[in-house]
Write an enzyme that holds these catalytic residues in place. Structure first.
Site, PDB file in Angstrom:
ATOM      1  CB  CYS A   1      -0.876   0.023   1.253  1.00 60.44           C
ATOM      2  SG  CYS A   1      -2.051  -1.536   1.039  1.00 60.44           S
TER       3      CYS A   1
ATOM      4  CG  ASN B   1      -6.400  -0.490   0.793  1.00 57.43           C
ATOM      5  OD1 ASN B   1      -5.914  -0.142   0.060  1.00 57.43           O
ATOM      6  ND2 ASN B   1      -5.989  -1.265   1.716  1.00 57.43           N
TER       7      ASN B   1
ATOM      8  CG  HIS C   1      -2.981   3.419   1.703  1.00 55.99           C
ATOM      9  ND1 HIS C   1      -3.603   3.041   0.499  1.00 55.99           N
ATOM     10  CD2 HIS C   1      -3.133   2.446   2.582  1.00 55.99           C
ATOM     11  CE1 HIS C   1      -3.917   1.503   0.722  1.00 55.99           C
ATOM     12  NE2 HIS C   1      -3.846   1.377   1.869  1.00 55.99           N
TER      13      HIS C   1
END
Length: 333
Positions: free
Chosen positions: A116, A286, A256
């Site tokens: 990520c 996500n 994020h």
């Protein structure tokens, strides 16, 4: 002579059409909309459907849209850095597959795997080639087809992840705009808590590994949350301190999109109001390396030349970091 910075001069993104809602997930695993929304902030996520569709197929429209905005041809790109944990195949690099698909015949490229945190790792890496004076147009792509590595019988992961891709173009700037600073960190002791156990040289693919569901993403949620909520907030505050930035100086936080509670904790640590935080997790979930460039794409028309922007991320590995970016252009509305 003015210092050369690597400025973002164009951004574009792509998300698939298919929407996987919390209500649909209720029919697949033991969960419900209220539980998912309360704990993650996610209402829906996009899924790439269709036989033979891979991560590069999301990158193509993202890159073509970027090139059109900038008014340049793909043959002008010098380098492609593709940040992903879901490459089309183990090799060749998805960066090279993408170059072929869009006609970037003069670019070399490589994939960067930092989960990520991939996009901020890639942005910082790409900036080095611009600042060194060896490259003029560097494409940084962040994208993942997370649905390809998610077990839709595992409610700890299937509620979180979606598919999507974003891309930015980096070019030299002598006005003091672009990537100003970055802090990147990693801690390999986090490996047991967020990983895919099989498919590498440690556990090559076999009937046994497939039968044991070892090719899907595994996450120990509580441990990952604990690390993420602390480290992402800390590194964002650290880059502000290092550059003498106050909350008033920061125009935007681009976090994020892993969990709304982690985003809120990071903004709170930085002293930022909700109005300064880019959040689209409720619609996309996500998308791993795709979250930050997708936010920049969606907010592009609201960004102003000279805006101080802080990017922050945390990912498997563990990896985390923050980038201080001065926005380089005003968008024509």
């Amino acid at each position: 002579m003015s210092k050369i910075h690597a400025a973002v001069t164009a951004v574009h993104g792509y998300v698939p059409d298919y929407i996987l809602t919390n209500q649909e997930l209720e029919t697949m695993v033991d969960t419900n909309d209220e539980w998912i929304t309360t704990r993650t902030g996610i209402k829906e996520r996009r899924i790439l459907k269709g036989e033979g569709k891979a991560t590069s197929d999301m990158a193509v429209p993202a890159v073509n849209g970027l090139l059109e905005k900038r008014g340049i041809g793909a043959d002008e790109i010098d380098l492609i850095i593709f940040c992903t944990v879901t490459p089309d195949m183990p090799f060749p690099a998805t960066a090279n597959i993408l170059a072929d698909k869009v006609g970037a015949v003069n670019a070399w490229g490589f994939d960067l795997q930092a989960a990520c945190s991939g996009f901020i790792y890639g942005l910082t890496t790409g900036a080095q080639f611009i600042e060194a004076g060896t490259h003029k147009k560097v494409l940084v792509v962040g994208g993942d087809k997370m649905s390809s590595i998610i077990n839709y019988k595992d409610r700890t992961t299937c509620i979180i992840f979606g598919d999507g891709c974003g891309a930015v173009l980096l070019e030299p700037n002598e006005e003091g705009l672009g990537v100003m600073d970055s802090i990147l960190k990693s801690d390999g002791s986090g490996c047991p808590y967020l990983n895919i156990k099989a498919g590498g040289s440690l556990l090559p693919a076999s009937h046994a590994t497939v039968d044991a569901d070892l090719h899907y993403a595994y996450q120990e949620g509580r441990t990952v949350f604990k690390f993420a909520v602390t480290n992402m907030a800390d590194v964002a505050a650290e880059i502000m301190d290092r550059n003498n930035l106050t909350a008033d100086d920061v125009a935007w936080l681009v976090p994020h999109q892993a969990n709304k509670r982690i985003i809120d904790a990071t903004a709170d640590r930085m002293g930022l109001s909700d109005e300064k935080v880019m959040v689209n997790i409720e619609r996309y979930g996500n998308t791993t390396a795709g979250t930050i460039p997708l936010c920049l794409w969606e907010w592009e028309t609201r960004l102003k030349k000279g805006d101080n922007i802080i990017l922050a991320a945390f990912g498997g590995g563990f990896t985390w970091g923050s980038v201080f970016l001065k926005w380089a252009y005003d968008t024509q509305r």
